[in-house]
Scaffold this motif. Structure first.
Motif, PDB file in Angstrom:
ATOM      1  N   ASN A  72      -0.772  13.101  11.193  1.00  0.00           N
ATOM      2  CA  ASN A  72       0.144  12.321  10.365  1.00  0.00           C
ATOM      3  C   ASN A  72      -0.504  11.081   9.778  1.00  0.00           C
ATOM      4  O   ASN A  72      -0.194  10.705   8.639  1.00  0.00           O
ATOM      5  CB  ASN A  72       1.404  11.958  11.167  1.00  0.00           C
ATOM      6  N   LEU A  80      -2.696  11.982   6.775  1.00  0.00           N
ATOM      7  CA  LEU A  80      -1.842  12.131   5.608  1.00  0.00           C
ATOM      8  C   LEU A  80      -1.357  10.770   5.104  1.00  0.00           C
ATOM      9  O   LEU A  80      -1.340  10.502   3.898  1.00  0.00           O
ATOM     10  CB  LEU A  80      -0.639  13.022   5.943  1.00  0.00           C
ATOM     11  N   ALA A  81      -0.963   9.901   6.026  1.00  0.00           N
ATOM     12  CA  ALA A  81      -0.428   8.592   5.644  1.00  0.00           C
ATOM     13  C   ALA A  81      -1.463   7.764   4.895  1.00  0.00           C
ATOM     14  O   ALA A  81      -1.137   7.047   3.946  1.00  0.00           O
ATOM     15  CB  ALA A  81       0.065   7.845   6.882  1.00  0.00           C
ATOM     16  N   THR A 104       6.115   4.479  15.056  1.00  0.00           N
ATOM     17  CA  THR A 104       6.649   4.894  13.754  1.00  0.00           C
ATOM     18  C   THR A 104       6.266   3.896  12.657  1.00  0.00           C
ATOM     19  O   THR A 104       5.798   4.284  11.577  1.00  0.00           O
ATOM     20  CB  THR A 104       8.183   5.015  13.843  1.00  0.00           C
ATOM     21  N   TYR A 105       6.451   2.618  12.942  1.00  0.00           N
ATOM     22  CA  TYR A 105       6.199   1.595  11.910  1.00  0.00           C
ATOM     23  C   TYR A 105       4.710   1.462  11.602  1.00  0.00           C
ATOM     24  O   TYR A 105       4.334   1.080  10.489  1.00  0.00           O
ATOM     25  CB  TYR A 105       6.787   0.253  12.346  1.00  0.00           C
ATOM     26  N   ARG A 109      -7.374   7.568  -2.091  1.00  0.00           N
ATOM     27  CA  ARG A 109      -6.138   7.972  -2.762  1.00  0.00           C
ATOM     28  C   ARG A 109      -6.400   8.930  -3.930  1.00  0.00           C
ATOM     29  O   ARG A 109      -5.605   9.840  -4.174  1.00  0.00           O
ATOM     30  CB  ARG A 109      -5.387   6.745  -3.300  1.00  0.00           C
ATOM     31  N   SER A 150       1.129   4.454   5.490  1.00  0.00           N
ATOM     32  CA  SER A 150       1.520   5.261   4.328  1.00  0.00           C
ATOM     33  C   SER A 150       1.889   4.390   3.124  1.00  0.00           C
ATOM     34  O   SER A 150       1.947   4.887   2.001  1.00  0.00           O
ATOM     35  CB  SER A 150       2.696   6.183   4.688  1.00  0.00           C
ATOM     36  N   ARG A 151       2.155   3.105   3.368  1.00  0.00           N
ATOM     37  CA  ARG A 151       2.531   2.200   2.282  1.00  0.00           C
ATOM     38  C   ARG A 151       1.406   1.219   1.935  1.00  0.00           C
ATOM     39  O   ARG A 151       1.572   0.369   1.054  1.00  0.00           O
ATOM     40  CB  ARG A 151       3.781   1.414   2.683  1.00  0.00           C
ATOM     41  N   ILE A 171       2.516   3.980  11.509  1.00  0.00           N
ATOM     42  CA  ILE A 171       2.182   5.047  10.555  1.00  0.00           C
ATOM     43  C   ILE A 171       2.882   4.786   9.208  1.00  0.00           C
ATOM     44  O   ILE A 171       2.304   5.008   8.145  1.00  0.00           O
ATOM     45  CB  ILE A 171       2.544   6.430  11.140  1.00  0.00           C
ATOM     46  N   ASP A 172       4.112   4.291   9.276  1.00  0.00           N
ATOM     47  CA  ASP A 172       4.801   3.880   8.043  1.00  0.00           C
ATOM     48  C   ASP A 172       3.948   2.885   7.238  1.00  0.00           C
ATOM     49  O   ASP A 172       3.790   3.037   6.021  1.00  0.00           O
ATOM     50  CB  ASP A 172       6.129   3.184   8.386  1.00  0.00           C
TER      51      ASP A 172
END
Lengths: 274, 274, 274
Positions: free
Chosen positions: B30, B33-34, B251-252, B10, B258-259, B254-255
């Motif tokens: 992606n 980046l995530a 989707t979730y 990070r 990212s979190r 990669i979500d």
């Protein structure tokens, strides 16, 4: 019968070899998995014969064709023919350029296809040996309607007779035909044309269904077409409820495919024999 | 230690150069980046040396290999070696064709890899010099289980000894090993195998973590493997709650990446040393 | 005026020909459809002239350039020039390698571009004939800020004068300029830089808007830039409300584009003339 088609896909997951375009390839791989198959994308001429040998079906899609991959398509197609594997053609944009049209005719000459799926402009190009499409979408004047349906059914049967392939013409109304019998399908939703890859994805679902049901290609193709259309209806219902947009529609379309079962399909299918 | 691994990603975002396949490349970009990195995809032989020179790690993935990009892989790999950058190999489908198997051995001969990540069929192909995988998925008979775990750990350590690379074998149970030490990871969810690209994405996350932590490749790799598995668990929980499908799962996943933070990872990681 | 720009896209859907990279090509096709256009991706040198002839605009993106497609880009660009179609350049990663920088200059020499869109590092490379970018992202020291805005506006106007193209420099603050007039746009959200393809997608939206509005390229470009930024704001609001992540953001961004109308754009646009 439909139940059996779906069960065969789920119980003996077909391995589907695709030589396809780089625009929609990820969606194609994901929907093969969603419908119960396993995808493999390989296009180097030095490996396509070995790859098709371990697969249950071959999908050839000319969406972003180039010289290198056309040679691989022909080599893979010939080997699939030799091994008796179903070979599915998606003639993306046939008629939009001389290269595409000529490539399609070259493929048709060298490879015996089991199923050809395209929009009406693309299929007409194949039938006529010429054509002009608006890019990769069907020309509106070509659309299948209730008015010209009988003529289009006869056209599809005749083209099947000529090519030896099941013909799937998809649009607002879909026709799936062999030389003897046509199935008219009225599933689907207009939003399917507002995302890229609906056609390409459908072709790989056909590949999966045919790979698991090599003895009934007409019904396997019709089941795939109807199933995809029904997934479009289910996806749109969710998009409308959430006031979402086209990217959510794509997600929900693949979601619906991954959750499809024989009961849902039987309840939603709109199909008639002509 | 894990906290430090994540903080390094990070705080000093690694630039990750990937030469990869066109099926899952968007997901790979992606997820880099995530997870906190920055992706660059470049495969022309005339620029790969300059690109790796400005990057922190190189990922080589043979998913849709062809002659042109194999030459670029070797050139980039050699330059990354010269510069001391971590090089990660994803031998997608090794064993599925002679071309893939031979390419992997050519790469192993020309390039010193820092980490090799594959499913058990692919890794066994590397170890044995032969093999036969079911397309790009692992053969079920090869799966790591509690019964054969000790043997597989010894196998991974021996292969690390032989190749000089950290070995990451991923599946229902994951093993990350160098020649001395193995970490066994039990994160993940079966739905991860129902979307394309989970393996490819993991390999680029490993590239990101190794790029930011070049001094502890074993732990960086294990952190990436565990983190990806935990993201799969979190994504499935959301899919199950919403009765969604496999595209939502992607989707979730990669979500979740990212979190992700060190606290969540520390609370969810299932890891043991063998 | 903005209303007219959007109406032209919706009422006479432009067909947009893209020769682009394989990382973000699917997102680009989907956002062209979402904004009201129709995409066609074709890169074989034997068909690009015929394809551009049936299209309303050409987008050239060097994200994953290679020798084969550069030749196609030049051929397509020359034909688009001859036919008077707008040609949009996205010089992805210009400055990151000699190959990229030289390719951009070759393209600029051979093809007259209508619009050039890049981040500030890429655009500075074009202006200076040299440069060094951090991969495909802008260098932080290059960022447009309130402090250097006047200078950057003058720089953009001068580069437009030199190249004959509308210049769009995008980042936290966006500048769209021809040699006489600059529009400064303050739409957008930082999460747009946490997914791949935001820039590439914007460039294809510009292609769509310019294809439908060939007589006002400056305003068409500014409308596209503002619209994309507003979609980013709307997408982030939804992500924040749901505590979702970056993959959901990508979905909601395209969703927002598919639902955009002139009223929403007029209500959200943050634009000033300099």
């Amino acid at each position: 019968m439909l139940r059996k088609i779906l069960e065969n896909v789920r119980n003996q997951p077909p391995l589907v070899h695709s030589i396809t375009n780089y625009v929609t390839v990820n969606d194609c791989a994901n929907i093969v998995l969603a419908c119960g198959g396993a995808p493999i994308m390989a296009d180097d001429i030095n490996e396509v014969e070995e790859i098709i040998a371990i697969c249950n079906a071959l999908v050839i899609n000319i969406g972003t064709l180039n010289e290198r991959t056309v040679a691989s398509m022909i080599k893979a197609g010939k080997e699939a023919n030799r091994l008796g594997r179903p070979v599915i053609l998606d003639p993306v944009g046939a008629g939009a350029s001389t290269l595409r049209t000529e490539t399609v005719f070259k493929l048709l000459k060298e490879v015996q296809f089991s199923v050809i799926r395209g929009n009406v402009s693309e299929i007409k190009t194949i039938a006529s040996g010429s054509g002009r499409t608006k890019g990769v979408d069907a020309d509106i004047s070509d659309a299948i309607s209730e008015d010209n349906l009988d003529g289009m059914v006869a056209f599809a049967k005749a083209l099947s007779q000529k090519t030896g392939a099941v013909i799937a013409i998809t649009g607002a109304i879909d026709i799936v035909a062999d030389s003897q019998k046509a199935l008219v399908i009225r599933n689907g939703h207009p939003m399917m044309s507002r995302i890229t890859g609906t056609g390409c994805m459908l072709t790989t679902v056909i590949g999966s269904y045919c790979g698991a049901n090599p003895d009934d290609l007409l019904l396997a193709t019709a089941a795939a077409v109807s199933c995809m259309g029904l997934c479009g209806e289910l996806a749109f219902a969710k998009v409308a409820a959430e006031q979402a947009g086209t990217a959510s529609f794509r997600t929900y379309l693949i979601d619906a495919m991954s959750r499809m079962d024989a009961q849902t399909l039987a309840g939603g299918i709109k199909i008639e024999t002509r």
